[in-house]
Design a protein around this motif. Structure first.
Motif, PDB file in Angstrom:
ATOM      1  N   HIS A  88       2.778  49.456  78.542  1.00 32.79           N
ATOM      2  CA  HIS A  88       2.455  49.738  79.954  1.00 32.79           C
ATOM      3  C   HIS A  88       2.784  48.557  80.869  1.00 32.79           C
ATOM      4  CE1 HIS A  88       0.888  51.748  83.327  1.00 32.79           C
ATOM      5  NE2 HIS A  88      -0.251  51.121  83.394  1.00 32.79           N
ATOM      6  N   GLU A 137      14.213  50.795  80.770  1.00 31.32           N
ATOM      7  CA  GLU A 137      13.779  49.749  81.703  1.00 31.32           C
ATOM      8  C   GLU A 137      14.473  48.418  81.441  1.00 31.32           C
ATOM      9  OE1 GLU A 137       9.595  49.840  82.668  1.00 31.32           O
ATOM     10  OE2 GLU A 137       9.425  51.933  82.055  1.00 31.32           O
ATOM     11  N   ASN A 213      11.603  57.794  81.083  1.00 33.37           N
ATOM     12  CA  ASN A 213      10.148  58.056  81.068  1.00 33.37           C
ATOM     13  C   ASN A 213       9.820  59.367  80.358  1.00 33.37           C
ATOM     14  OD1 ASN A 213      10.502  56.123  83.350  1.00 33.37           O
ATOM     15  ND2 ASN A 213       8.302  56.422  83.535  1.00 33.37           N
ATOM     16  N   GLU A 222      -3.200  55.914  81.360  1.00 29.92           N
ATOM     17  CA  GLU A 222      -2.921  54.754  82.200  1.00 29.92           C
ATOM     18  C   GLU A 222      -1.553  54.999  82.849  1.00 29.92           C
ATOM     19  OE1 GLU A 222      -2.487  51.404  79.535  1.00 29.92           O
ATOM     20  OE2 GLU A 222      -0.975  52.465  78.348  1.00 29.92           O
ATOM     21  N   LYS A 223      -0.766  55.897  82.253  1.00 30.94           N
ATOM     22  CA  LYS A 223       0.560  56.225  82.768  1.00 30.94           C
ATOM     23  C   LYS A 223       0.402  57.293  83.843  1.00 30.94           C
ATOM     24  CE  LYS A 223       2.409  53.555  79.614  1.00 30.94           C
ATOM     25  NZ  LYS A 223       2.525  53.935  78.231  1.00 30.94           N
ATOM     26  N   LEU A 224       1.376  57.347  84.743  1.00 29.99           N
ATOM     27  CA  LEU A 224       1.252  58.164  85.961  1.00 29.99           C
ATOM     28  C   LEU A 224       0.768  59.609  85.706  1.00 29.99           C
ATOM     29  CD1 LEU A 224       1.940  58.298  89.102  1.00 29.99           C
ATOM     30  CD2 LEU A 224       4.032  59.440  88.366  1.00 29.99           C
ATOM     31  N   LEU A 227      -2.804  60.149  83.970  1.00 26.91           N
ATOM     32  CA  LEU A 227      -3.822  59.533  84.843  1.00 26.91           C
ATOM     33  C   LEU A 227      -4.083  60.417  86.061  1.00 26.91           C
ATOM     34  CD1 LEU A 227      -5.554  57.032  85.729  1.00 26.91           C
ATOM     35  CD2 LEU A 227      -3.518  56.216  86.911  1.00 26.91           C
ATOM     36  N   PHE A 228      -2.982  60.881  86.662  1.00 30.83           N
ATOM     37  CA  PHE A 228      -3.146  61.652  87.892  1.00 30.83           C
ATOM     38  C   PHE A 228      -3.701  63.056  87.600  1.00 30.83           C
ATOM     39  CE2 PHE A 228      -0.714  59.352  91.504  1.00 30.83           C
ATOM     40  CZ  PHE A 228      -1.220  58.132  91.076  1.00 30.83           C
ATOM     41  N   PRO A 239      -3.893  56.728  93.197  1.00 33.85           N
ATOM     42  CA  PRO A 239      -3.321  55.488  93.739  1.00 33.85           C
ATOM     43  C   PRO A 239      -1.791  55.444  93.626  1.00 33.85           C
ATOM     44  CG  PRO A 239      -4.257  55.079  91.565  1.00 33.85           C
ATOM     45  CD  PRO A 239      -4.484  56.531  91.855  1.00 33.85           C
ATOM     46  N   VAL A 240      -1.118  55.819  94.706  1.00 35.62           N
ATOM     47  CA  VAL A 240       0.352  55.852  94.709  1.00 35.62           C
ATOM     48  C   VAL A 240       0.859  54.474  95.139  1.00 35.62           C
ATOM     49  CG1 VAL A 240       2.389  56.987  95.636  1.00 35.62           C
ATOM     50  CG2 VAL A 240       0.234  58.264  95.402  1.00 35.62           C
ATOM     51  N   TYR A 241       1.637  53.832  94.267  1.00 34.58           N
ATOM     52  CA  TYR A 241       2.149  52.494  94.594  1.00 34.58           C
ATOM     53  C   TYR A 241       3.191  52.597  95.715  1.00 34.58           C
ATOM     54  CZ  TYR A 241       0.263  51.257  89.924  1.00 34.58           C
ATOM     55  OH  TYR A 241      -0.526  51.063  88.816  1.00 34.58           O
ATOM     56  N   ARG A 248      11.905  58.063  88.998  1.00 37.64           N
ATOM     57  CA  ARG A 248      11.901  58.000  87.531  1.00 37.64           C
ATOM     58  C   ARG A 248      12.607  59.239  87.005  1.00 37.64           C
ATOM     59  NH1 ARG A 248      11.054  53.658  88.809  1.00 37.64           N
ATOM     60  NH2 ARG A 248       9.436  52.168  88.146  1.00 37.64           N
ATOM     61  N   ASN A 283       8.359  59.615  92.802  1.00 35.90           N
ATOM     62  CA  ASN A 283       6.960  59.717  92.360  1.00 35.90           C
ATOM     63  C   ASN A 283       6.163  60.688  93.220  1.00 35.90           C
ATOM     64  OD1 ASN A 283       7.425  57.855  90.337  1.00 35.90           O
ATOM     65  ND2 ASN A 283       6.630  56.109  91.505  1.00 35.90           N
ATOM     66  N   ARG A 315       3.318  47.877  93.157  1.00 39.00           N
ATOM     67  CA  ARG A 315       3.378  47.095  91.908  1.00 39.00           C
ATOM     68  C   ARG A 315       4.333  45.912  92.117  1.00 39.00           C
ATOM     69  NH1 ARG A 315       5.614  50.417  86.874  1.00 39.00           N
ATOM     70  NH2 ARG A 315       3.442  50.909  86.423  1.00 39.00           N
ATOM     71  N   HIS A 318       8.360  46.112  91.336  1.00 34.16           N
ATOM     72  CA  HIS A 318       8.469  47.547  91.037  1.00 34.16           C
ATOM     73  C   HIS A 318       9.925  48.032  91.072  1.00 34.16           C
ATOM     74  CE1 HIS A 318       6.398  51.703  91.881  1.00 34.16           C
ATOM     75  NE2 HIS A 318       7.136  51.699  90.789  1.00 34.16           N
ATOM     76  N   TYR A 375      -7.919  47.745  88.930  1.00 36.58           N
ATOM     77  CA  TYR A 375      -7.697  48.246  90.291  1.00 36.58           C
ATOM     78  C   TYR A 375      -8.617  47.614  91.321  1.00 36.58           C
ATOM     79  CZ  TYR A 375      -4.325  51.300  88.363  1.00 36.58           C
ATOM     80  OH  TYR A 375      -3.211  51.759  87.736  1.00 36.58           O
TER      81      TYR A 375
HETATM   82  P1  TYD Z   1       4.278  54.576  84.685  1.00 34.30           P
HETATM   83  O1  TYD Z   1       3.790  55.890  84.186  1.00 34.30           O
HETATM   84  O2  TYD Z   1       3.381  53.394  84.585  1.00 34.30           O
HETATM   85  O3  TYD Z   1       5.664  54.308  83.961  1.00 34.30           O
HETATM   86  P2  TYD Z   1       6.796  53.158  84.263  1.00 34.30           P
HETATM   87  O4  TYD Z   1       6.195  52.101  85.110  1.00 34.30           O
HETATM   88  O5  TYD Z   1       7.098  52.666  82.889  1.00 34.30           O
HETATM   89  O6  TYD Z   1       7.930  53.877  84.915  1.00 34.30           O
HETATM   90  O7  TYD Z   1       4.661  54.742  86.213  1.00 34.30           O
HETATM   91  C1  TYD Z   1       5.594  55.725  86.648  1.00 34.30           C
HETATM   92  C2  TYD Z   1       5.820  55.516  88.126  1.00 34.30           C
HETATM   93  O8  TYD Z   1       4.598  55.810  88.818  1.00 34.30           O
HETATM   94  C3  TYD Z   1       6.155  54.073  88.478  1.00 34.30           C
HETATM   95  O9  TYD Z   1       7.113  54.083  89.541  1.00 34.30           O
HETATM   96  C4  TYD Z   1       4.855  53.485  88.957  1.00 34.30           C
HETATM   97  C5  TYD Z   1       4.142  54.683  89.576  1.00 34.30           C
HETATM   98  N1  TYD Z   1       2.670  54.659  89.482  1.00 34.30           N
HETATM   99  C6  TYD Z   1       1.885  54.824  90.640  1.00 34.30           C
HETATM  100  O10 TYD Z   1       2.402  55.001  91.756  1.00 34.30           O
HETATM  101  N2  TYD Z   1       0.528  54.796  90.514  1.00 34.30           N
HETATM  102  C7  TYD Z   1      -0.103  54.605  89.324  1.00 34.30           C
HETATM  103  O11 TYD Z   1      -1.354  54.562  89.268  1.00 34.30           O
HETATM  104  C8  TYD Z   1       0.722  54.465  88.145  1.00 34.30           C
HETATM  105  C9  TYD Z   1       0.089  54.247  86.797  1.00 34.30           C
HETATM  106  C10 TYD Z   1       2.103  54.493  88.271  1.00 34.30           C
END
Ligand code: TYD
Ligand code: NAD
Length: 378
Positions: A88, A137, A213, A222-224, A227-228, A239-241, A248, A283, A315, A318, A375
């Protein structure tokens, strides 16, 4: 037994699908699942096959060279499918040392054990294979030259779905220069180099694959995507970064497991194969799809949970866009993804809703504390 294979990291997300596929499909193979059972490893992922006569679970650390070597001798191992890793990106930003230890030193320990064992046999490397599972990656990030999306090229196979968009004209091909940005991808890149070095230096038969992915059942939340899904079910914020514009390239986990099966049996030694479905999504579009799927399956009104979307600090480092060119795997070995993304998401949401106890188990106790700390301040 026709083959004796160690699958490392077989209790994790992708590993559990690979173990299940091999145990079911090859009753005359011995499948040894070597896993340390970190927070991401869970034997509940393999309940349905745990009593099979061709399956053995061994709790162990790939970094423990002596134990790995004696396991190889004990099981007369002729194949290794190496998935064990810290996986992760957010954790790697907080704790890069653990990633270097497991992903780099752990891979080296497995390689060295395989070398000592195989080189001591009369037939040496004949009939042996070290298959290393890596990630797209390692190639770094691609430009987003077409933010609105253009018709995706090469979309034969189902995984591209009705969306069919690419967000730039460049794709990751097997000969692309490595340019990792996160401690996670840097550690995977380093492990890939060690695997190739063992081929070039000692003649070990290796193969490396770099996949996009994955999503599907048994992914740690913990992955998008998991988790969502869980947050939508419980009406917690999402929580959208950044602005959710990162792209992806998503592949259903069982399609990845099928690709691994194909490459393990038919891939060419010393080759690299990229695995992906030409299935790029921003995303924010994935998140809208998830909200619609969860709400529909729970019988909630359309749009009821749209306001859970919360844009948070991006992130660090990112990567903007990942997009795999998988034409080599398709044309040389005939692999194709089997599932459209929308259908895969429906199936995945259904699985998490039907397996609430699994989710409850992995989100209780220590994990929740870690997650809250991570977080804090967002
Ligand atoms: P993730 O599932 O952590 O896989 P990776 O970083 O290996 O691609 O994340 C997928 C995408 O989602 C990545 O662009 C980061 C984003 N993300 C969010 O916006 N919010 C979150 O809480 C997480 C975990 C990921
Ligand atoms: P995961 O985090 O779900 O599982 C990793 C597994 O490795 C866990 O069962 C864990 O207990 C085990 N493990 C960790 N450290 C170990 C150690 N020192 N010794 C033995 N076992 C250990 O990971 P995943 O998502 O299933 O990914 C599996 C592999 O595929 C990784 O190598 C990852 O880099 C790669 N990959 C993942 C994706 C993805 O989207 N998840 C995409 C491409 C490649």
């Amino acid at each position: 037994m026709k083959r004796s294979i160690i699958i490392s990291g077989g209790a994790g997300f992708i590993g559990s699908h690979v173990v299940r596929l091999f145990v079911n499909k090859y009753p005359d193979y011995r499948i040894v699942n070597l896993d340390k059972l970190t927070y991401a490893g869970n034997l509940a992922n393999l309940k349905d096959i745990e009593d099979r006569p061709n399956y053995r679970f061994v709790k162990g650390d790939i970094c423990d060279f002596e134990s790995v070597l004696s396991l190889m001798r004990e099981e007369s191992v002729d194949g290794i499918i190496h998935l064990a890793a810290e996986s992760h990106v957010d954790r790697s930003i907080k704790d890069p040392f653990t990633f270097a230890r497991t992903n780099v030193l752990g891979t080296l320990s497995l390689l060295q054990a395989a070398r000592l064992y195989w080189e001591g046999l009369p037939e040496r490397y004949s009939g042996k294979l070290f298959y290393h599972i890596s990630t797209d990656e390692v190639y770094g990030a691609l430009e987003m030259t077409c933010p609105e999306g253009m018709e995706a090229p090469f979309t034969s196979g189902a995984s591209s779905g009705s969306h069919h968009l690419a967000y730039g004209s460049e794709f990751f091909t097997e000969d692309r220069k490595y340019s990792p940005h996160s401690p996670y991808s840097a550690s995977k890149a380093s492990s890939d180099h060690f695997v190739r070095a063992f081929h070039d230096t000692y003649g070990m038969p290796v193969v490396v694959t770099n996949c996009s992915n994955n999503y599907g059942p048994y992914q740690f939340p913990e992955k998008l995507i998991p988790l969502f899904i869980n947050n939508i079910v419980h009406r917690r914020s999402l929580p959208v970064y950044g602005r959710g514009e990162n792209v992806r390239d998503w592949l259903y986990v069982e399609d990845h497991a099928r690709a691994i099966d194909t490459i393990f049996h038919s891939g060419k030694v010393a080759e690299t194969y990229n695995i992906g479905g030409f299935n790029e999504w921003k995303n924010i579009d994935v998140i809208r799809l998830l909200i619609r799927a969860v709400d529909r399956q729970l019988g909630r009104a359309e749009g009821a949970d749209d306001d859970l979307v919360t844009f948070v600090t991006d992130r660090a480092g990112h990567d903007l866009r990942y997009a795999i060119d998988s034409r080599k795997l398709r044309s040389e070995l005939g692999w194709e993804p089997s599932l459209q993304f929308e259908e895969g998401i429906e199936r995945t949401v259904r699985w998490y809703l039907d397996n609430a106890a699994w989710m409850e188990n992995v989100t209780s106790g220590d994990y929740l504390k870690y997650y809250e700390d991570m977080y804090k301040g967002r």
